[in-house]
Design a protein around this motif. Structure first.
Motif, PDB file in Angstrom:
ATOM      1  N   ALA A   1       0.694  -0.710  -0.238  1.00 51.59           N
ATOM      2  CA  ALA A   1       0.283   0.214  -0.301  1.00 51.59           C
ATOM      3  C   ALA A   1       0.583   1.377   0.047  1.00 51.59           C
ATOM      4  CB  ALA A   1      -0.982  -0.052   1.074  1.00 51.59           C
ATOM      5  N   ALA A   2       1.979   1.434   0.434  1.00 51.03           N
ATOM      6  CA  ALA A   2       2.400   2.463   0.781  1.00 51.03           C
ATOM      7  C   ALA A   2       3.942   2.457  -0.342  1.00 51.03           C
ATOM      8  CB  ALA A   2       4.543   2.155   1.846  1.00 51.03           C
ATOM      9  N   ARG A   3       4.503   1.252  -1.082  1.00 51.30           N
ATOM     10  CA  ARG A   3       4.713   1.265  -2.573  1.00 51.30           C
ATOM     11  C   ARG A   3       3.719   2.081  -3.544  1.00 51.30           C
ATOM     12  NH1 ARG A   3       4.419  -1.904  -6.738  1.00 51.30           N
ATOM     13  NH2 ARG A   3       2.753  -3.273  -5.752  1.00 51.30           N
ATOM     14  N   ARG A   4       2.406   1.820  -3.190  1.00 59.20           N
ATOM     15  CA  ARG A   4       1.596   1.906  -4.846  1.00 59.20           C
ATOM     16  C   ARG A   4       0.853   3.670  -4.026  1.00 59.20           C
ATOM     17  NH1 ARG A   4      -1.552  -2.954  -3.448  1.00 59.20           N
ATOM     18  NH2 ARG A   4      -0.715  -4.557  -5.194  1.00 59.20           N
ATOM     19  N   ASN A   5       1.495   4.043  -2.934  1.00 63.03           N
ATOM     20  CA  ASN A   5       0.461   5.260  -2.767  1.00 63.03           C
ATOM     21  C   ASN A   5      -0.085   5.654  -2.556  1.00 63.03           C
ATOM     22  OD1 ASN A   5       1.466   7.794  -1.869  1.00 63.03           O
ATOM     23  ND2 ASN A   5       3.152   8.209  -3.106  1.00 63.03           N
ATOM     24  N   LEU A   6      -1.261   4.734  -1.935  1.00 61.64           N
ATOM     25  CA  LEU A   6      -2.406   5.003  -1.706  1.00 61.64           C
ATOM     26  C   LEU A   6      -2.682   5.877  -0.730  1.00 61.64           C
ATOM     27  CD1 LEU A   6      -4.842   2.298  -2.478  1.00 61.64           C
ATOM     28  CD2 LEU A   6      -4.608   1.686  -0.248  1.00 61.64           C
ATOM     29  N   ASP A   7      -3.341   6.745  -1.444  1.00 66.63           N
ATOM     30  CA  ASP A   7      -4.377   7.902  -1.026  1.00 66.63           C
ATOM     31  C   ASP A   7      -4.592   7.551   0.729  1.00 66.63           C
ATOM     32  OD1 ASP A   7      -4.979  10.291  -0.242  1.00 66.63           O
ATOM     33  OD2 ASP A   7      -6.230  10.463  -1.243  1.00 66.63           O
ATOM     34  N   VAL A   8      -3.933   7.300   1.421  1.00 65.82           N
ATOM     35  CA  VAL A   8      -4.642   6.874   2.866  1.00 65.82           C
ATOM     36  C   VAL A   8      -3.933   7.032   3.946  1.00 65.82           C
ATOM     37  CG1 VAL A   8      -3.966   4.084   2.950  1.00 65.82           C
ATOM     38  CG2 VAL A   8      -6.068   4.436   4.214  1.00 65.82           C
ATOM     39  N   ALA A   9      -4.227   6.709   5.043  1.00 63.73           N
ATOM     40  CA  ALA A   9      -4.282   7.721   6.362  1.00 63.73           C
ATOM     41  C   ALA A   9      -3.756   6.390   7.259  1.00 63.73           C
ATOM     42  CB  ALA A   9      -4.203   9.233   6.641  1.00 63.73           C
ATOM     43  N   VAL A  10      -2.593   5.804   7.726  1.00 64.70           N
ATOM     44  CA  VAL A  10      -2.810   5.220   8.924  1.00 64.70           C
ATOM     45  C   VAL A  10      -2.337   5.169   9.967  1.00 64.70           C
ATOM     46  CG1 VAL A  10      -2.070   2.309   9.002  1.00 64.70           C
ATOM     47  CG2 VAL A  10      -1.921   2.776   6.535  1.00 64.70           C
ATOM     48  N   LEU A  11      -3.233   4.705  10.739  1.00 68.50           N
ATOM     49  CA  LEU A  11      -2.355   4.964  12.261  1.00 68.50           C
ATOM     50  C   LEU A  11      -2.665   3.739  13.039  1.00 68.50           C
ATOM     51  CD1 LEU A  11      -5.603   7.620  12.855  1.00 68.50           C
ATOM     52  CD2 LEU A  11      -3.268   8.341  12.009  1.00 68.50           C
ATOM     53  N   VAL A  12      -1.472   3.476  13.453  1.00 70.89           N
ATOM     54  CA  VAL A  12      -0.872   2.371  13.976  1.00 70.89           C
ATOM     55  C   VAL A  12      -0.950   2.828  15.727  1.00 70.89           C
ATOM     56  CG1 VAL A  12       0.701   0.715  14.916  1.00 70.89           C
ATOM     57  CG2 VAL A  12       0.773   1.829  11.693  1.00 70.89           C
ATOM     58  N   ALA A  13      -1.601   2.131  15.528  1.00 70.68           N
ATOM     59  CA  ALA A  13      -2.241   2.522  17.947  1.00 70.68           C
ATOM     60  C   ALA A  13      -0.682   0.959  18.017  1.00 70.68           C
ATOM     61  CB  ALA A  13      -3.596   1.638  17.880  1.00 70.68           C
ATOM     62  N   ASN A  14       0.349   1.420  18.245  1.00 74.53           N
ATOM     63  CA  ASN A  14       1.492   0.443  19.117  1.00 74.53           C
ATOM     64  C   ASN A  14       1.431   0.083  20.516  1.00 74.53           C
ATOM     65  OD1 ASN A  14       3.768  -0.990  19.212  1.00 74.53           O
ATOM     66  ND2 ASN A  14       5.028   0.628  18.593  1.00 74.53           N
ATOM     67  N   ASN A  15       0.643  -0.365  20.800  1.00 71.81           N
ATOM     68  CA  ASN A  15       0.901  -0.916  22.693  1.00 71.81           C
ATOM     69  C   ASN A  15       1.718  -2.046  22.705  1.00 71.81           C
ATOM     70  OD1 ASN A  15      -0.371  -3.016  21.470  1.00 71.81           O
ATOM     71  ND2 ASN A  15      -2.567  -2.978  22.565  1.00 71.81           N
ATOM     72  N   LEU A  16       2.451  -2.397  21.926  1.00 71.43           N
ATOM     73  CA  LEU A  16       3.966  -3.496  21.779  1.00 71.43           C
ATOM     74  C   LEU A  16       3.474  -4.730  22.272  1.00 71.43           C
ATOM     75  CD1 LEU A  16       5.829  -0.629  24.448  1.00 71.43           C
ATOM     76  CD2 LEU A  16       6.094  -1.379  22.032  1.00 71.43           C
ATOM     77  N   ASN A  17       2.493  -5.209  21.832  1.00 77.01           N
ATOM     78  CA  ASN A  17       2.148  -6.171  22.273  1.00 77.01           C
ATOM     79  C   ASN A  17       0.779  -7.040  21.805  1.00 77.01           C
ATOM     80  OD1 ASN A  17       0.978  -6.847  26.200  1.00 77.01           O
ATOM     81  ND2 ASN A  17       0.427  -5.186  24.041  1.00 77.01           N
ATOM     82  N   TYR A  18       0.379  -8.149  21.812  1.00 72.26           N
ATOM     83  CA  TYR A  18      -1.283  -8.127  21.231  1.00 72.26           C
ATOM     84  C   TYR A  18      -1.678  -8.349  22.390  1.00 72.26           C
ATOM     85  CZ  TYR A  18       0.474 -10.885  16.920  1.00 72.26           C
ATOM     86  OH  TYR A  18       1.432 -10.881  15.935  1.00 72.26           O
ATOM     87  N   GLY A  19      -2.770  -6.960  22.687  1.00 71.77           N
ATOM     88  CA  GLY A  19      -4.195  -6.446  23.565  1.00 71.77           C
ATOM     89  C   GLY A  19      -4.830  -8.048  23.996  1.00 71.77           C
ATOM     90  N   MET A  20      -5.067  -8.400  22.584  1.00 67.31           N
ATOM     91  CA  MET A  20      -6.823  -8.773  22.244  1.00 67.31           C
ATOM     92  C   MET A  20      -6.557 -10.328  22.763  1.00 67.31           C
ATOM     93  SD  MET A  20     -10.102  -7.635  21.883  1.00 67.31           S
ATOM     94  CE  MET A  20     -10.530  -7.447  20.473  1.00 67.31           C
ATOM     95  N   THR A  21      -5.772 -10.894  22.663  1.00 64.65           N
ATOM     96  CA  THR A  21      -5.581 -12.641  22.944  1.00 64.65           C
ATOM     97  C   THR A  21      -4.847 -12.487  24.449  1.00 64.65           C
ATOM     98  OG1 THR A  21      -3.524 -12.149  21.797  1.00 64.65           O
ATOM     99  CG2 THR A  21      -5.095 -13.373  20.339  1.00 64.65           C
TER     100      THR A  21
END
Lengths: 357, 270
Positions: free
Chosen positions: B110-130
């Motif tokens: 997606a970054a390579r294609r330069n898709l017009d989108v804003a990606v917000l990565v919530a990095n909580n440093l682990n898999y919380g849900m599991t």
């Protein structure tokens, strides 16, 4: 659109699928190269932009089906094409399309498997993968063309059924009919009967959700949703392409077949007729939901039911499950990567008739 | 600062949310909604796309269009959606596992294609849900439920990856730096092309507890102390760098986005 002078074409099954897509107003194709389905992607890359459409080559088949679902949600009729290994990768998102009720069409050109198998040789062994490949109770539609014309007709039907039932529809062809070049007659505008979807993205999720698209883990909501998803197609089988029937109504042997094997069976019925044998053929056009009632009815009138398919008896099992007495059902199967020939079916018929009398 | 009316974007009747006490996801969602209110988007112009994971439940709490895909595939779905609806403003809210592990391939493309989108990565440093397993973005030596004696693998810098893949805008901050967070989200959304903001966010339930950082408050001050501005970070030696997260803006450029590029390449006879 189709002009009268171009109405009759000489096309391979793969090409017929693409023209069907274009005539059915499909304007988005996402794919990943894979034998023996690659020509579909190549031709879409060439033809779709000429018709105001889009071709995108994704990073894998997971991405292809995801992009198709995204485009469909955005209001474009969308499709992809693949074969065994690619279909395996698509399964999670096919389930997503079933759960989120997103119309989309997947053309699966069957090749010899499992795994990489023999990439250029035919098989009909994705019968169960198409139906149950994605986890959970769900319903979807699988259509099985047996030649170029059927590839064209059933792919158009696939786009309409996808919109009508808001479901993924798989067109299940195989390596032989994909490359077999035949006469194909295009439909005129009047013959198309396109169903139009709307152009809104709402609130979509693969989680169990309520009527407003909000996720829910309430048991009643889950039960209501899954029951509706599982039954929404089964209850309307009359709207799906019906099986074709050739031959006498009370045959000594009834052949049940689909795809390339049905083509051999048609010829076998003709050869049997020449020898004054009462042999009929039921050629499936809709594989899933399985036309149980029709098979039960027609099967009851036959002395023996012979299921011809390029696998170890996946459809034969379903035929037995229809309630036809098990001792009546036999199979002619081939798993050596070649097709069943008319004479092989005829020989089997002769053996059965000899035994019966 | 006058906070604009962000509540029109909030599906208030869906509250309370499912996130744990002290989780930073609510801070991220509120920051996003405030930016949307500042930019005054109409409901039908915008879409929140999420995947699977804690942050991805955010879609249940917004009143505008929402799409939740399968785990890791959000950007692949959005690729098709943006071709069909280039007019739609799409923001993705995904977690570190979703974007850096299972969905990393789609992120790169997606970054390579330069898709017009804003990606917000919530990095909580682990898999919380599991239940707190390590992700590719979890720092080395961290204790998690699948690395009881410390994570042995090297973590990934998802921002540098996005930069190398061709993103038009890349930045990193934490929920502690709220002003910066809103600023980066606003810039990312306003930028045509692929933009990514990595947001460090506390998971006191798992990461904070396992690594004895403390409760929600302590985790926030931990992010304050563990992050350094990018220019300062670059002056550190590699050994020192291992103990810190850089924050700030990494890339800002104006390469043609995927759709515009495609439209430009169409020949008139096509």
């Amino acid at each position: 659109m189709t002009e009268e002078k171009n109405k009759v074409q000489f096309l391979s099954g793969n090409e017929a699928c693409v023209w069907a897509g274009i005539h059915a107003k499909a304007r988005f194709f996402a794919g990943y190269p894979i034998s023996p389905a690659t020509e579909i992607a190549e031709m879409c890359a060439q033809e779709l932009p000429k018709h105001g459409g889009f071709y995108i080559q994704m990073e894998d088949e997971i991405g292809s089906i995801a992009a198709v679902i995204g485009a469909s949600l955005g209001g474009l009729r969308a499709f992809t094409a693949t074969s065994g290994p690619g279909l395996a990768l698509m399964q999670e998102n096919i389930g997503y399309a079933a759960m989120a009720e997103v119309p989309c069409v997947i053309i699966n050109v069957q090749r010899f498997g499992p795994s990489t198998g023999i990439a250029t040789k035919p098989a009909q062994s994705d019968v169960m993968t198409t139906r149950w490949g994605t986890p959970g109770d769900h319903s979807l539609i699988v259509l099985v063309p047996s030649g170029g014309q059927e590839c064209y007709d059933l792919t158009i039907a696939a786009f309409n059924l996808a919109e009508l039932f808001r479901t993924p529809v798989i067109v299940l062809t195989d390596a032989v009919i994909a490359h077999l070049r035949e006469k194909v007659t295009f439909k005129t505008k009047e013959e198309l009967f396109l169903i139009n979807g709307d152009k809104r993205v709402l609130r979509v999720t693969g989680l169990v959700h309520d009527n407003f698209g909000y996720s829910s883990d309430v048991p009643e909501v889950a039960e209501k949703l899954i029951t509706r998803l599982a039954q929404k197609i089964e209850g309307y089988q009359a709207l799906l392409p019906r099986p074709r029937f050739y031959g006498p109504e009370r045959p000594e042997v009834l052949i049940i077949s689909f795809g390339i094997s049905a083509r051999a069976a048609r010829q076998a019925v003709y050869l049997a007729e020449q020898e004054d044998l009462a042999v009929s053929l039921l050629e499936l056009q809709t594989l899933w939901p399985f036309p149980e009632e029709k098979i039960r009815k027609i099967g009851a009138k036959a002395k023996t039911v012979l299921v011809a398919e390029l696998n170890r008896g996946q459809v034969q099992r379903e035929v037995r499950a229809c309630g036809i007495s098990p001792e009546k059902v036999r199979g002619i199967n081939k798993i050596d990567s070649t097709v069943i020939t008319p004479s092989e079916i005829l020989n089997e018929i002769l053996t059965i008739i000899k035994k019966n009398n | 600062m006058v906070i604009p009316d962000y509540k029109k974007y909030l599906a208030g009747e869906r509250l309370p949310h499912i996130w744990c006490a002290g989780c930073g996801n609510g801070v991220i969602l509120k920051a996003l909604l405030i930016v949307l209110a500042e930019l005054n988007f109409k409901h039908e112009e915008i879409l929140l796309a999420t995947g699977i994971g804690c942050i991805c439940r955010a879609g249940d709490y917004v009143s505008f269009q929402r799409f939740q895909g399968t785990h890791g595939r959000t950007l692949a779905f959005v690729t098709g959606l943006k071709i069909a609806r280039p007019d739609l403003k799409v923001f993705c809210l995904i977690g570190d596992g979703d974007c850096a592990a299972i969905g990393m391939g789609h992120l790169i493309h997606a970054a390579r294609r330069n898709l017009d989108v804003a990606v917000l990565v919530a990095n909580n440093l682990n898999y919380g849900m599991t239940g707190g397993q390590f992700s590719p973005l979890t720092p080395s030596k961290s204790l998690t439920s699948t690395s009881r004696t410390g994570k042995t693998e090297t973590p990934l810098d998802i921002c540098r990856l996005a930069e190398a893949a061709g993103a038009n805008y890349v930045a990193r901050t934490s929920v502690f730096h709220h002003g910066e967070l809103r600023k980066f989200i606003r810039e990312a959304i306003s930028k045509k092309g692929f933009s990514l903001v990595e947001i460090l966010t506390p998971c006191p339930t798992y990461y904070g507890r396992y690594n004895k950082i403390g409760g929600p408050g302590e985790m926030l001050t931990w992010f304050r102390d563990k992050t350094v501005p990018l220019n300062k970070y670059l002056q550190m030696n590699p050994e020192e760098q291992k103990d810190y997260f850089w924050r700030g803006k990494l890339v800002e450029r104006d390469t043609l986005d995927f759709y515009t590029q495609g439209e430009k390449m169409k020949r008139p006879d096509d």
